[in-house]
Design a protein around this motif. Structure first.
Motif, short mmCIF file in Angstrom:
data_model
loop_
_atom_site.label_atom_id
_atom_site.label_comp_id
_atom_site.label_asym_id
_atom_site.label_seq_id
_atom_site.Cartn_x
_atom_site.Cartn_y
_atom_site.Cartn_z
N ARG A 109 -3.78 31.80 -48.40
CA ARG A 109 -2.94 32.13 -47.25
C ARG A 109 -3.57 33.23 -46.39
N ILE A 110 -4.34 34.12 -47.01
CA ILE A 110 -5.13 35.10 -46.26
C ILE A 110 -6.56 34.58 -46.22
N LEU A 111 -7.14 34.48 -45.01
CA LEU A 111 -8.48 33.95 -44.85
C LEU A 111 -9.38 35.00 -44.21
N ALA A 112 -10.27 35.58 -45.01
CA ALA A 112 -11.26 36.51 -44.48
C ALA A 112 -12.30 35.72 -43.69
N ILE A 113 -12.64 36.22 -42.50
CA ILE A 113 -13.61 35.55 -41.63
C ILE A 113 -14.79 36.47 -41.43
N ASP A 114 -15.99 36.00 -41.84
CA ASP A 114 -17.20 36.80 -41.66
C ASP A 114 -17.50 37.03 -40.18
N VAL A 115 -18.00 38.20 -39.86
CA VAL A 115 -18.51 38.52 -38.52
C VAL A 115 -19.82 39.27 -38.69
N LEU A 116 -20.89 38.69 -38.12
CA LEU A 116 -22.22 39.29 -38.19
C LEU A 116 -22.80 39.64 -36.84
N ASP A 117 -22.39 38.91 -35.80
CA ASP A 117 -22.96 39.08 -34.47
C ASP A 117 -21.97 38.58 -33.43
N GLU A 118 -22.40 38.58 -32.17
CA GLU A 118 -21.49 38.17 -31.10
C GLU A 118 -21.07 36.71 -31.22
N ALA A 119 -21.97 35.86 -31.73
CA ALA A 119 -21.64 34.44 -31.88
C ALA A 119 -20.56 34.23 -32.92
N THR A 120 -20.69 34.86 -34.09
CA THR A 120 -19.67 34.70 -35.12
C THR A 120 -18.37 35.41 -34.72
N LEU A 121 -18.50 36.49 -33.94
CA LEU A 121 -17.30 37.17 -33.43
C LEU A 121 -16.48 36.22 -32.57
N ALA A 122 -17.13 35.54 -31.61
CA ALA A 122 -16.43 34.60 -30.74
C ALA A 122 -15.87 33.42 -31.54
N GLN A 123 -16.62 32.97 -32.55
CA GLN A 123 -16.12 31.88 -33.38
C GLN A 123 -14.88 32.30 -34.17
N ALA A 124 -14.87 33.53 -34.65
CA ALA A 124 -13.68 34.04 -35.33
C ALA A 124 -12.48 34.04 -34.37
N GLY A 125 -12.71 34.49 -33.13
CA GLY A 125 -11.65 34.47 -32.14
C GLY A 125 -11.15 33.07 -31.84
N ARG A 126 -12.08 32.11 -31.79
CA ARG A 126 -11.68 30.72 -31.53
C ARG A 126 -10.82 30.16 -32.65
N LEU A 127 -11.23 30.40 -33.90
CA LEU A 127 -10.44 29.91 -35.02
C LEU A 127 -9.02 30.47 -34.99
N VAL A 150 -4.42 40.23 -40.02
CA VAL A 150 -4.75 41.52 -40.61
C VAL A 150 -6.19 41.85 -40.23
N GLY A 151 -6.47 43.13 -40.02
CA GLY A 151 -7.86 43.48 -39.77
C GLY A 151 -8.02 44.73 -38.94
N SER A 152 -9.27 45.04 -38.66
CA SER A 152 -9.63 46.15 -37.79
C SER A 152 -9.48 45.71 -36.33
N GLN A 153 -9.95 46.57 -35.41
CA GLN A 153 -9.98 46.16 -34.01
C GLN A 153 -10.96 45.01 -33.79
N GLY A 154 -11.71 44.65 -34.86
CA GLY A 154 -12.55 43.46 -34.79
C GLY A 154 -11.75 42.23 -34.43
N LEU A 155 -10.48 42.18 -34.81
CA LEU A 155 -9.64 41.04 -34.46
C LEU A 155 -9.50 40.92 -32.95
N GLU A 156 -9.25 42.05 -32.27
CA GLU A 156 -9.13 42.03 -30.81
C GLU A 156 -10.48 41.79 -30.15
N LEU A 166 -10.86 38.03 -30.28
CA LEU A 166 -10.04 37.32 -29.29
C LEU A 166 -10.61 37.48 -27.89
N VAL A 167 -10.99 38.71 -27.54
CA VAL A 167 -11.55 38.96 -26.21
C VAL A 167 -12.84 38.16 -26.01
N ALA A 168 -13.69 38.13 -27.05
CA ALA A 168 -14.94 37.39 -26.94
C ALA A 168 -14.68 35.91 -26.69
#
Length: 462
Positions: free
Chosen positions: A214-232, A244-250, A253-255
């Motif tokens: 039910r909780i899904l951690a999403i890896d972020v390594l660079d701008e591409a994976t950041l945008a992919q996390a936002g898309r998911l 749940v998360g740091s400001q990385g979540l925002e 989304l912005v990316a």
């Protein structure tokens, strides 16, 4: 500052993101990401009334800053359901429990797992994304393991020179799934960066959810994976989603919103300008803050050490606060910027002395820590009133919440960038401090010149 793109009609009307920050510095970092990206945001420093919310009709994101990071699960059970119920009334498609970007937490204090358990019935969602990585602030996640930069060197979190030695929540495990599993029985899964890079993020998300996560951690390594996390997150949000998360979540989304044309490209953020005098208080034990204090003192700030051991006894503490405030007022009168601090890094003897004083007194540590934060806030309030100051800084994630309450601030909005994760804000109050500018600085945030940059109104981003 940018604005929502003309093509942003596809974004839902009203509040896009609602959030609760488990400390004040982290909450202001979310406001910074959204506000400077062109998503108008207000951050309330406590549970807002409907009338206070109505004073900001133009905003697209609404946050509440809190102190849950330094509190017990029992405290969370008593206080967080009301906060989550208030967030639910905002009907934002994304509701976010903001945690520190170094994920510091434990089963007995600042439990992220307990917070998720309390939020889930009220904020819903079929799954809960967990996004900690944020390249802009030197945070990276690979195969579920969190890494953080110190200068230009990256460390796995359990080997991080600061977080592995945190005085309250030392990080002994870098895998966020294993760390979180100590705090909750909610199943935790992972969408790793390989799946994101290979275009298999959706399939991996579906597979993990089918397996019961039910909780899904999403890896972020660079701008591409950041945008992919936002898309998911955005494309699989359903009617609503609790995240749940740091400001990385925002950042994510912005990316994504920018990638698909829902948000205009970033514009220039102007510095706030120089103030002749500022004051700062610090309850941070971070070596990063210690370097910033030393840098500021070398450049004319008046360093005033506050003996935190006296906080175990109220009368002694009142006298210590009076001493520090008098010295700070004298510094202002002599043309210097006062910087009142409790410790200069984790190896400062003051840190061990405070632990010993708390143990000997029998007073709960959480009570003493709150008293310290409130005391720093009381000193700062006196300096603002007596010195006519228009700009102040509070350093320390746990300190900031208690100190800000003493200033009577009910909300802040982003004014200008100082350092990633620590913007200069405009204070909104019911009275005396309504034109005050304030920055909340977490222990890990900012370049060595941070306090000097706060005085000049624009800092460096290295």
């Amino acid at each position: 500052m940018t604005a929502l793109s003309p093509g942003a009609a596809a974004l839902p009307p009203g509040c896009l993101v609602s959030f609760y920050g488990d400390d004040y510095t982290g909450a202001s970092a979310v406001m910074e990401v959204l506000g400077f990206a062109g998503v108008p945001t207000v951050l309330f420093l406590g549970l807002p009334t409907p009338e206070q919310i109505a004073r900001f009709p133009h905003v697209r994101a609404i946050g509440i800053a809190g102190v849950a990071r330094s509190q017990s699960p029992a405290w969370m059970e008593a206080h967080l359901p009301e906060v989550f119920a208030r967030l639910a009334t905002l009907k934002a498609p994304i509701s976010h429990y903001k945690v520190c970007s170094t994920f510091d937490s434990a089963p007995h204090v600042g439990s992220i797992g307990k917070a998720v358990e309390l939020a889930e019935p009220l904020l819903g969602g079929a799954w809960h994304p967990l996004v900690i990585g944020a390249p802009a602030i030197g945070r990276y996640q690979a195969f579920g393991n969190l890494f953080a930069m110190v200068g230009d060197v990256g460390y796995r979190l359990d080997r991080h020179p600061v977080m592995s030695r945190h005085p309250v929540t030392p990080m002994e495990e870098a895998d966020v799934r294993l760390h979180l599993a100590r705090q909750t029985d909610i199943p935790v899964g992972l969408v790793d960066f390989v799946a994101l890079k290979n275009g298999a993020g959706d399939a991996r998300l579906a597979r993990e959810r089918a397996a019961g996560a039910r909780i899904l951690a999403i890896d972020v390594l660079d701008e591409a994976t950041l945008a992919q996390a936002g898309r998911l997150i955005w494309e699989h949000r359903g009617e609503r989603l609790f995240a749940v998360g740091s400001q990385g979540l925002e950042y994510a989304l912005v990316a994504y919103w920018r990638e698909v044309g829902l948000l205009a490209p970033p514009g220039d953020c102007r510095p706030a300008g120089v103030r002749d005098r500022i004051a700062a208080v610090s309850g941070s034990c971070s070596p990063i803050t210690a370097r910033q204090i030393a840098f500021a003192r070398d450049r004319g700030f008046e360093g005033i050490r506050l003996d935190a051991t006296r906080a175990v006894e109220q009368v002694a503490w009142s006298g210590e606060l009076e001493r520090a405030a008098s010295l700070a007022l004298r510094a202002l009168g002599e043309g210097r910027d006062p910087l009142v601090f409790t410790a200069a890094g984790p190896d400062d003897p003051a840190v061990a002395a405070l632990h010993q004083a708390i143990e000997a007194s029998g007073v709960p540590a959480v009570e003493v820590n709150a008293r310290i934060g409130e005391g720093l806030g009381a000193v700062l309030d006196r300096l603002v009133r007596a010195g006519g100051l228009k700009r102040v800084v509070i350093a320390g994630g746990d300190t900031s919440g208690h100190a800000a309450m003493m200033l009577g601030i009910y909300a802040v909005t982003a004014l200008a960038p100082l350092a990633p994760g620590a913007p200069l804000c405009r204070a909104h109050t019911e009275g005396a401090h309504d034109e005050l500018e304030i920055a909340f600085k977490g222990g890990q945030m900012g370049a060595p010149d941070f306090f000097c940059a706060a005085r000049t109104g624009g800092g460096t981003n290295h």
